[in-house]
Design an enzyme around this catalytic site. Structure first.
Site, PDB file in Angstrom:
ATOM      1  N   CYS A 382      -6.662   7.049  -0.023  1.00 37.84           N
ATOM      2  CA  CYS A 382      -5.846   6.819  -0.806  1.00 37.84           C
ATOM      3  C   CYS A 382      -6.131   7.108  -2.165  1.00 37.84           C
ATOM      4  O   CYS A 382      -6.052   8.360  -2.447  1.00 37.84           O
ATOM      5  CB  CYS A 382      -5.221   5.365  -0.613  1.00 37.84           C
ATOM      6  SG  CYS A 382      -3.526   5.044  -1.005  1.00 37.84           S
ATOM      7  N   HIS A 508      -4.219   4.845   4.910  1.00 40.83           N
ATOM      8  CA  HIS A 508      -5.627   3.927   5.008  1.00 40.83           C
ATOM      9  C   HIS A 508      -5.816   3.756   6.553  1.00 40.83           C
ATOM     10  O   HIS A 508      -5.396   2.847   7.363  1.00 40.83           O
ATOM     11  CB  HIS A 508      -4.778   2.753   4.653  1.00 40.83           C
ATOM     12  CG  HIS A 508      -4.672   2.533   3.226  1.00 40.83           C
ATOM     13  ND1 HIS A 508      -5.819   2.322   2.134  1.00 40.83           N
ATOM     14  CD2 HIS A 508      -3.672   2.729   2.388  1.00 40.83           C
ATOM     15  CE1 HIS A 508      -5.580   2.359   0.987  1.00 40.83           C
ATOM     16  NE2 HIS A 508      -4.081   2.621   1.000  1.00 40.83           N
ATOM     17  N   GLU A 510      -8.485   2.810   7.593  1.00 35.44           N
ATOM     18  CA  GLU A 510      -9.365   1.585   8.095  1.00 35.44           C
ATOM     19  C   GLU A 510      -8.618   0.425   8.786  1.00 35.44           C
ATOM     20  O   GLU A 510      -9.010  -0.378   9.296  1.00 35.44           O
ATOM     21  CB  GLU A 510      -9.819   1.077   6.744  1.00 35.44           C
ATOM     22  CG  GLU A 510      -9.033   0.599   5.624  1.00 35.44           C
ATOM     23  CD  GLU A 510      -8.403   1.511   4.769  1.00 35.44           C
ATOM     24  OE1 GLU A 510      -8.232   2.600   5.006  1.00 35.44           O
ATOM     25  OE2 GLU A 510      -7.919   0.741   3.625  1.00 35.44           O
TER      26      GLU A 510
HETATM   27  N1  GLN Z   1      -2.851   3.842  -7.178  1.00 32.44           N
HETATM   28  C1  GLN Z   1      -2.549   5.009  -6.107  1.00 32.44           C
HETATM   29  C2  GLN Z   1      -1.161   4.946  -5.999  1.00 32.44           C
HETATM   30  O1  GLN Z   1      -0.434   4.150  -6.231  1.00 32.44           O
HETATM   31  C3  GLN Z   1      -3.447   4.870  -5.156  1.00 32.44           C
HETATM   32  C4  GLN Z   1      -3.098   3.484  -4.019  1.00 32.44           C
HETATM   33  C5  GLN Z   1      -4.022   3.210  -3.024  1.00 32.44           C
HETATM   34  O2  GLN Z   1      -5.245   3.516  -3.250  1.00 32.44           O
HETATM   35  N2  GLN Z   1      -3.643   2.078  -2.404  1.00 32.44           N
HETATM   36  O3  GLN Z   1      -0.706   5.777  -5.213  1.00 32.44           O
END
Ligand code: GLN
Length: 534
Positions: A382, A508, A510
Site C-alpha cells: 500500500c 493488503h 497480509e
Molecule cells: N496513505 C496512502 C493512501 O491513502 C496509503 C494507505 C495505506 O497504506 N493503507 O492511499
C-alpha cells in the site's frame, strides 16, 4: 439453530481474549462444527477506521470492506469463519442505527431506552450473523473489561440472550488473570473472584473460567477458584503463557476446553485431534530449519499491534519456507538522520507496510533507494508500493520532485494522487477504497510466479493511487506494471526487473495470510530473502 458462546474478560485488558476466542473456534472446527465469530467493541466510534494506531492498533479489513478490530484478524487466521461487516458490532454502530430508527419514527411514540432498545439492537445483530451463516456455533467476544461502564449494554444483551436460549444453547466463558506476586512467590486468585463477582451482580454466571497465568495452577488453587466462583473444578482452565500464540489452541485442548464446551452445550462429536495444525504449523514454529532477518520500516514501531497482520504474515511466510523470521523494526525517521547502509546492514529483506501522513516518508524513500540499488529483496504494501513508485520516479526517471499529493499537494509530478471520486469525499469515515477488488496479473512477473494465477482478488484500504498519467514514462524506464484492476485500470502491482525480488502492491495481502496457508507473496518474499542470505 446456532448455539452461542459468550467470551468476556476480567481483571485487566490485553489478556488475549481474541486469541482465546479464535483458538476456541479452531478447536470446535477441528471437531467438525461450523463457526461464526463476532467481536463487540464498546466504543462510540462507528468503526476504528478513523482511529490512530496508538489508540487502536491495526485496522483489519474484511472482504466486504469493513474496517474492524484486529481481533477479527485472529479469527480469520485461526478459523475458516467467514467474516463481514456484521462480524464487528460497536457501540457506535448500535446507537447510530437506534437513533436513525428513532428519527424515522420506527418506535411509534415510545421512550427509546438502553433496555430494551439498545440491547434488542445488539441481540438482533448477534442473531443475524448466526442465521446468515447457518453455523453450528457463534462465538461472541465482548471487548473491554468487566466493570467498565461502556460494556454494560453488551453484557446485559448477552445476559438476556442466555436466559432466552437456555443452558444447552448458550455458554459464558470468562477470561481472567491470576497475577503472580513475585515477592510473595504466590499466584493470586482474588482478582478473579472479584471479577466473577462483578459478573454475577449483573446476572451473568460464567460456566468456564480461562485463567491466564505465568505459572501452572495447582490443584488446590483450582479447587479454591471453583468454590469461590461457582464453577466445576474441571471448568477452571489453565491458560499458561506460551512461547508462540499458535500454541494456544493446543494448550487449551490439553486442558480439555473443547470437550468441556461440547459437554456443556450437549453436543456429541468425536475428537479428531489437531494433527494438521501440529504438523503443518507448530513443528516449524518450534524448530525451524532456517533463519532470516527482515527489516520492517514504519512509523509505529514501539507498538506491537500497529502492524499485527504484517508480522503474522511474515511469520507465515517463514513457516512455509521452514524458517524463523526475526524482525528488525526500523523507525523511518531514523533513516532520515542515519545512513540506511548502517541501519539495514544485516537484513536479508525489507518490507514497508501501509501508512498515512507525511511523517517519516523521506526516510522510507531513502530505504527504497538503498534497497533497490543494493538488490535487497523488497516488499512494499500500500503506502510501501506508493513509496517505491516515488523513489523510482525520482532516482531512475530523473523526476526529482516526484511525490504523492498526500505529502505535497503541489507535487510536480504527482506520481501518486487522488482519483476523481476521492476528491469529492467529505467524511473521512469508511470513505477510502475499501475491501476486495479484482486484479489481473501479467505473465512473467514475480507476482504471477507467486500466485501462479492471472486473476486474483485482494483487500484494499487507501485513498491515493498510482497516477496513470505517468505510467508510460515510468514503464519506459523499466518499471513493470505487474497487476492492474481490470474494471478501472488502476495500477495494483509494480515491480522492477533486474532485481532479486522487488514487488509493491496497492492492496493488503497480509489480511489473507494464515499460519497453515501463507499468502503467496509473503511466501515468495521470504524465499527470496532466504536466497539472499545464502
Ligand atoms: N496513505 C496512502 C493512501 O491513502 C496509503 C494507505 C495505506 O497504506 N493503507 O492511499
Amino acid at each position: 439453530m446456532s448455539k452461542f458462546i459468550f467470551v468476556t474478560g476480567g481483571v485487566v485488558s490485553s489478556l488475549g481474549k481474541g486469541i482465546a476466542a479464535a483458538s476456541l473456534g479452531k478447536l470446535l472446527e477441528a471437531r467438525g462444527l461450523k463457526t461464526a465469530i463476532i467481536k463487540c467493541d464498546p466504543y462510540l466510534n462507528v468503526d476504528p477506521g478513523t482511529m490512530n494506531p496508538y489508540q487502536h492498533g491495526e485496522v483489519y479489513v474484511t472482504d466486504d470492506g469493513a474496517e474492524t478490530d484486529l481481533d477479527l484478524g485472529h479469527y480469520e487466521r485461526f478459523t475458516n469463519a467467514v467474516l463481514s461487516k456484521d462480524s464487528s458490532i460497536t457501540t457506535g454502530k448500535v446507537y447510530y442505527s437506534v437513533i436513525t430508527k428513532e428519527r424515522r419514527g420506527d418506535y411509534l411514540g415510545k421512550t427509546v431506552q438502553i433496555i430494551p432498545h439498545i440491547t434488542d439492537e445488539i441481540k438482533e445483530r448477534i442473531k443475524k450473523v448466526a442465521k446468515q451463516n447457518d453455523v453450528d456455533i457463534t462465538i461472541v467476544e465482548i471487548g473491554g473489561t468487566v466493570g467498565d461502564i461502556e460494556s454494560l449494554p453488551f453484557l446485559e444483551a448477552i445476559r438476556q440472550l442466555r436466559w432466552e436460549l437456555g443452558e444447552n444453547y448458550a455458554l459464558n466463558i470468562h477470561v481472567t488473570l491470576l497475577p503472580y506476586i513475585r515477592s510473595a512467590g504466590e499466584q493470586k486468585t482474588k482478582p478473579t473472584q472479584h471479577s466473577v463477582g462483578r459478573l454475577r451482580e449483573i446476572g451473568i454466571i460464567p460456566q468456564i473460567l480461562l485463567c491466564r497465568t505465568e505459572k501452572p495452577i495447582t490443584q488446590e488453587q483450582r479447587e479454591k477458584i471453583a468454590l469461590f466462583c461457582n464453577v466445576d473444578v474441571e471448568a477452571v482452565i489453565e491458560a499458561l503463557d506460551v512461547r508462540h500464540i499458535y500454541e494456544v489452541p493446543v494448550a487449551l485442548k490439553k486442558e480439555g476446553l473443547d470437550s468441556l464446551v461440547l459437554k456443556k452445550l450437549n453436543i456429541k462429536l468425536q475428537d479428531r485431534g489437531l494433527k494438521a495444525w501440529e504438523d503443518g504449523v507448530l513443528k516449524r514454529v518450534r524448530a525451524p530449519a532456517k533463519e532470516v532477518k527482515i527489516g520492517v520500516v514504519g512509523k509505529y514501531m514501539s507498538l506491537q499491534d500497529a502492524y499485527k497482520s504484517i508480522y503474522e504474515a511474515l511469520a507465515h511466510g517463514g513457516i512455509a519456507n521452514n524458517a524463523r523470521v526475526t524482525i528488525l523494526k526500523v523507525d523511518s525517521e531514523d533513516l532520515e538522520k542515519n545512513d540506511p547502509r548502517k541501519i539495514l546492514k544485516d537484513v536479508q529483506g525489507v518490507l514497508i507496510p501501509g501508512g498515512f501522513g507525511s511523517r517519516g516518508i523521506e526516510g522510507k524513500i531513502r530505504a527504497v533507494h538503498y534497497i533497490r540499488e543494493n538488490k535487497i529483496p523488497f516488499f512494499g504494501i500500500c503506502l510501501g508500493m506508493q513509496i517505491a513508485t516515488i523513489e523510482f520516479a525520482r532516482h531512475v526517471c530523473g523526476l526529482k520532485d516526484a511525490n504523492s499529493t498526500e505529502f505535497d499537494k503541489d507535487s510536480k509530478p504527482p506520481v501518486i494522487s487522488l482519483i476523481e471520486e476521492q476528491k469529492e469525499v467529505k467524511n473521512l469515515g469508511a470513505s477510502m477504497r475499501l475491501g476486495a477488488f479484482a486484479c489481473s496479473i501479467e505473465k512473467g512477473t514475480r507476482a504471477f510466479e507467486a500466485y501462479r494465477s492471472g486473476k486474483i482478488s485482494e483487500r484494499h484500504r487507501h485513498r491515493y493511487e498510482f497516477n496513470n498519467a505517468y505510467r508510460a514514462a515510468l514503464e519506459e524506464q523499466g518499471l513493470v506494471i505487474a497487476g492492474h484492476n481490470p474494471e478501472r485500470d488502476l495500477v495494483e502491482i509494480v515491480e522492477i526487473k533486474d532485481h532479486p525480488w522487488f514487488v509493491g502492491c496497492q492492496f493488503h495481502p497480509e489480511f489473507k495470510s494464515k499460519p497453515d496457508a501463507a499468502h503467496p507473496l509473503f511466501k515468495a518474499f521470504i524465499a527470496a530473502a532466504l536466497e539472499k542470505g545464502k
